[in-house]
Design a protein around this motif. Sequence first.
Motif: not given
Lengths: 249, 328
Positions: B16-20, B318-328
């Motif tokens: 869901d994250l638009v990085a660029v 935000k990044m921390r939440m995002f990383q957690r999301m990706v890991r699971h």
Amino acid sequence: MDIIYTIWLRNMKRYIRSKSRIIGSISMPLFFLLFLGFGLNSVVQLPGIGGNYIVFLIPGMVAMSVLFTSVFSGIQIIWDKQFGFLKETLVAPVSRLEIMLGQTLGGATTAVLQGFMILVLSLFIGLHVSNPGGFLLALGFMVLIGISFTAFGIAIASRMEDMTGFQLIMNFVVFPLFGLSGALFPISSLPAWIGPITLFDPLTYGVEGIRYGLTGVSQINPLVCGAVIGGFTVVMTILGAFLFRKIKL
Amino acid sequence: MTVALHIENLTRRFNDLVAVDNISFDIEHGEIFGLLGPNGAGKTTTLSMLSTMLKPTSGSATVNGIDIEHDEDGVRKSIGIVFQDQSLDEELTAWENMDFHGRLYRIPADIRKQRITELLRLVELEDRKNDIVKTFSGGMRRRLEIARGLLHHPSVLFLDEPTLGLDPQTRNHLWQYIATLAREKGITIILTTHYMEEADQLCNRVAIIDHGKIIALDTPQNLKDGIGGDVVTIRSPDPAAIVAALAEPWITRVEQHNDEVIVSLQNAEQHISTIVTLLNTKQVPIQSIGIHKPTLEDVFLSFTGKTIREEEANHKTKMRMFQRMVRH
């Protein structure tokens, strides 16, 4: 070829510089050989394979040395991932297949060198090489074990995030592979229900192949050994290359 | 001037994250171009796409006219990269790291040797060439990486946060190298940074990026001129009153920011006493008052309403939440 050589060369340079690693990974099979070999030599009766347990054990310890070094060499690309060096390689205009093959050959070379050192040391504790052809055959089996298990290590490393899973792989995959391979005891002396399991262990064929080369006696036909471990090498190389292609940084 | 990089509607999403987010711009040949923004703004993602390490979700880009999606190897041959994180082999010597790179890019042995010598001299590591990289300081490693990135004579060099974590002295030193490189070798340099002075001093043009979008793109001077003169910062317990009091025609802009009011105007030195008198007659309390020439920090603030540090704090959660999301 030049790229494969480049990656191989880097592996060799790192290997030669890591004196503690060389000595560290020689010591375990060597201690096994000395303690188990001399300790059990007079106690153990080997049906049909002559009486000498040490001579029986030597091929197993050579295989062990190659196995552990090669799996470890393959898994090492996780460190390259963590220390960032893998990026440098992956962003170059070269194919991932070349990188993977270079890494595999590098790992296999170090593993065979480690096994060869055990082989040389074994000459002092009872190994007699009467047949140079057999010696070369044993070396051939060592190369196959080295290539297949480095590729196996790369395949695992391609799916692993960091080194935390390393111990798990060592304890639950590599050590059982070693234990079931007939490196320590003749597979025929196992209870009937375990015996067939050893035949599913690719290392069994590697150990038996080396044993045939060095002692002239084996429980599995050397041609079968060659075919199985050869096939395993091809499968592992393809699997390793496939997973390495999809590696994410 | 020819175009070295052409970027059109480039977009990259991670779930869901638009990085660029749909960025477009051109970079001219021989330019030092800066991507300036807080951590997590999308700078590294942009660089990863331009260097073919990451596929764009949509949009396109060319490097030296070569499409980044259709000819990865073509792009890779013509670019050099210095990554944000170190990517040297610490067990090898400086020379061996260079040699490895040269072999990977298939540079013939004699040319390779000559270029390595030349480049190690350029980054002043010649006398350390046979030392293991493990013994090198952060600055030396950075210089070695830059030298390595230049070994295959790329026409475009990407530098991802080239001076991150270096002491100010080394940083200044590196800036000089980079400027010299662009001038003498005619290399196009694209660097990402979240250091305002770095972008200001080094870059011909700067794109300010935030939340994956380009919010401003111009020369540092033009960007700063866009602020509308000098910057006066007034701190007060009642900032709203200041905003109300300073509705004068000679003031370009008044913005409240927490307990501070930021006033932009021409020739601030001449007007400062008028401002103080004005606030005194209206009985607005002043805690402190300061004047400075506009910096890129002010530019960032004027476009986003936040300082770059506030944005970074935001991004980190935000990044921390995002990383957690990706890991699971």
